[in-house]
Design an enzyme around this catalytic site. Structure first.
Site, PDB file in Angstrom:
ATOM      1  N   ASP A   1      51.952  40.611  48.919  1.00 25.76           N
ATOM      2  CA  ASP A   1      52.880  40.371  50.013  1.00 25.76           C
ATOM      3  C   ASP A   1      54.207  41.053  49.711  1.00 25.76           C
ATOM      4  O   ASP A   1      54.486  41.458  48.574  1.00 25.76           O
ATOM      5  CB  ASP A   1      53.136  38.863  50.181  1.00 25.76           C
ATOM      6  CG  ASP A   1      51.902  38.117  50.650  1.00 25.76           C
ATOM      7  OD1 ASP A   1      51.161  38.664  51.492  1.00 25.76           O
ATOM      8  OD2 ASP A   1      51.668  36.989  50.166  1.00 25.76           O
TER       9      ASP A   1
ATOM     10  N   ASP B   1      57.867  39.906  49.580  1.00 28.42           N
ATOM     11  CA  ASP B   1      58.650  38.668  49.546  1.00 28.42           C
ATOM     12  C   ASP B   1      60.101  38.956  49.909  1.00 28.42           C
ATOM     13  O   ASP B   1      60.780  39.738  49.234  1.00 28.42           O
ATOM     14  CB  ASP B   1      58.579  38.038  48.148  1.00 28.42           C
ATOM     15  CG  ASP B   1      57.180  37.570  47.804  1.00 28.42           C
ATOM     16  OD1 ASP B   1      56.590  36.866  48.637  1.00 28.42           O
ATOM     17  OD2 ASP B   1      56.674  37.910  46.720  1.00 28.42           O
TER      18      ASP B   1
END
Length: 236
Positions: free
Chosen positions: A146, A148
């Site tokens: 991901d 972040d």
């Protein structure tokens, strides 16, 4: 004065700081000490983590996160260092600083997110695997990684604008991360989206020393209170 030692802040240590950090590791983990020596040799930063309950006021809890191994396992080394042996503290990286380090498939979309954030005047920075890859040049990102983000709204309007942008750009990017409220307590922005429709809903709040559940309405009140105190006053 607000402490510079906020969760996810970047901390560079002095030589004595690295010596102190090594002493916080268990003696049996010689390989862990080698990792710290490599971090020191490359002048890579540590990252502020949640404070241990027994951490004295003159020390700060830090961490070093290594790149994932072949099986995807991530080793994190928890450290504790006296603040007097900290060389430098900086906020997490700006989006613009990490764009050169992402895959081509993310680059244009991340640049557009940065443009939209700048247009709205929002405070959004990057932490986690992408930030560490940009800082160290090591391979932290995987296909399942991901991006972040830390979003720090200063008003309810900024909160609304920022959440709209995160939801919009999450259609093209694997966005994750936290909303950071004025007292530096953080909430997953995805959890906030699910809960924010009713003031009595509760969200998990990550603070510098603990975690707690708090009402959505109370967090909005905190944000509005902060905004009111930031407004310039008219001269008498």
């Amino acid at each position: 004065m607000s402490s510079p030692y906020k969760r996810h802040s970047l901390v560079w240590l002095s030589e004595r700081g690295w010596q102190d950090a090594a002493l916080t590791l268990p003696d049996r983990h010689d390989q862990h000490r080698q990792h710290l020596r490599r971090w020191q040799a490359n002048d890579w930063p540590t990252v502020v983590r949640r404070q241990d309950a027994d951490c004295p006021a003159d020390a700060v809890c830090l961490g070093v996160a290594l790149p994932p191994d072949a099986e995807g396992n991530k080793l994190r080394l928890p450290l504790r260092v006296a603040k007097e042996h900290v060389h430098l503290v900086q906020d997490p990286l700006a989006i613009l600083n990490v764009i050169p380090h992402v895959t081509a498939s993310w680059r244009d979309a991340l640049q557009q997110l940065n443009n939209d954030v700048a247009t709205k005047g929002l405070s959004v920075s990057v932490y986690g695997s992408l930030a560490l890859q940009a800082l160290t040049g090591q391979g932290y990102l995987r296909a399942s990684s991901d991006i972040d983000l830390l979003f720090r709204p200063l008003s309810e309007q900024e909160l609304t604008d920022g959440i709209h942008l995160l939801q919009l750009h999450a259609q093209a990017l694997p966005l994750d991360g936290e909303i950071v409220f004025p007292d530096n307590a953080a909430v997953s922005w995805k959890e906030w989206v699910q809960a924010c429709h009713h003031p009595d809903n509760r969200v998990l709040l990550k603070r510098s020393g603990d975690v707690a559940l708090m009402r959505v309405g109370d967090l909005l009140a905190m944000l509005n209170h902060h905004e009111e105190h930031q407004r310039p006053t008219c001269p008498v």
